[in-house]
Design a protein around this motif. Sequence first.
Motif, short mmCIF file in Angstrom:
data_model
loop_
_atom_site.label_atom_id
_atom_site.label_comp_id
_atom_site.label_asym_id
_atom_site.label_seq_id
_atom_site.Cartn_x
_atom_site.Cartn_y
_atom_site.Cartn_z
N THR A 28 0.86 -1.18 0.00
CA THR A 28 0.00 0.00 0.00
C THR A 28 0.90 1.23 0.00
O THR A 28 1.82 1.33 0.81
CB THR A 28 -0.92 0.03 1.23
OG1 THR A 28 -1.73 -1.15 1.22
CG2 THR A 28 -1.81 1.26 1.22
N GLN A 30 0.90 5.47 -0.01
CA GLN A 30 0.11 6.67 0.21
C GLN A 30 0.95 7.88 -0.16
O GLN A 30 2.09 8.02 0.28
CB GLN A 30 -0.31 6.78 1.67
CG GLN A 30 -1.15 8.00 1.94
CD GLN A 30 -1.61 8.08 3.39
OE1 GLN A 30 -1.41 7.15 4.16
NE2 GLN A 30 -2.23 9.18 3.74
N THR A 33 -3.13 12.53 -0.01
CA THR A 33 -4.39 11.91 0.41
C THR A 33 -4.78 10.72 -0.47
O THR A 33 -5.80 10.08 -0.25
CB THR A 33 -5.53 12.95 0.37
OG1 THR A 33 -5.65 13.45 -0.97
CG2 THR A 33 -5.26 14.09 1.34
N HIS A 34 -3.94 10.41 -1.46
CA HIS A 34 -4.24 9.32 -2.40
C HIS A 34 -3.55 8.03 -1.94
O HIS A 34 -2.35 8.02 -1.68
CB HIS A 34 -3.77 9.71 -3.80
CG HIS A 34 -4.20 8.77 -4.88
ND1 HIS A 34 -5.51 8.60 -5.25
CD2 HIS A 34 -3.47 7.93 -5.64
CE1 HIS A 34 -5.58 7.71 -6.22
NE2 HIS A 34 -4.36 7.29 -6.48
N THR A 35 -4.30 6.93 -1.87
CA THR A 35 -3.77 5.64 -1.44
C THR A 35 -4.03 4.59 -2.51
O THR A 35 -5.14 4.50 -3.04
CB THR A 35 -4.42 5.19 -0.12
OG1 THR A 35 -4.18 6.19 0.87
CG2 THR A 35 -3.84 3.87 0.36
N SER A 37 -3.40 0.34 -3.30
CA SER A 37 -3.01 -0.97 -2.78
C SER A 37 -2.95 -1.98 -3.91
O SER A 37 -3.81 -1.96 -4.80
CB SER A 37 -3.99 -1.45 -1.71
OG SER A 37 -3.97 -0.60 -0.60
#
Length: 169
Positions: A28, A30, A33-35, A37
């Motif tokens: 994952t 990050q 604010t964008h993540t 996975s």
Amino acid sequence: SVGGRRLVDFHELAEQLDSHVGESLAVTVQRGTHTVSTNVHVADLHAVTPSCFLSLSGAVVHALSYQMARGYNVPTGSVFVASAGYMLSMAGVLRGSIITSVAGKPTRDMEEFKEVVLGLKGGERVPVRSFNLVDVHRERVAIVKIDRQWHPTTWFQRNGMIVMEGEGK
């Protein structure tokens, strides 16, 4: 995070990857604010990194590394001229070339190249097909005179070396 474990530096990331070679890991990432996975298969870099080279008549030839292969869109393991030395430079086969055949026999990897070259007699003149990485679409054919007079043909393997003479000196 890798495998559910939050990481804060590249050292921890390297440790996680090194301890899971050949496996898949949940990763994952990050950024702001964008993540994102995904699952990542961890490849063995030693398997795609040259571990040997052949020295002949001052030239150094080894398998093309994955970094160079990716940059030039050429298959890994191709026979790469790292240094042309006397014999290859006299024929115009320059540093940065990929040798595709010697004496009419394909040389797709170092094992095929070594087998062909060691079977040639000193003084023999043979065609060598190649292309240079800066111009991958232009194949060159050169006549190379096999020269074993001043430099022994030596196979260097990670953690050792073997002197290998061809049929004639």
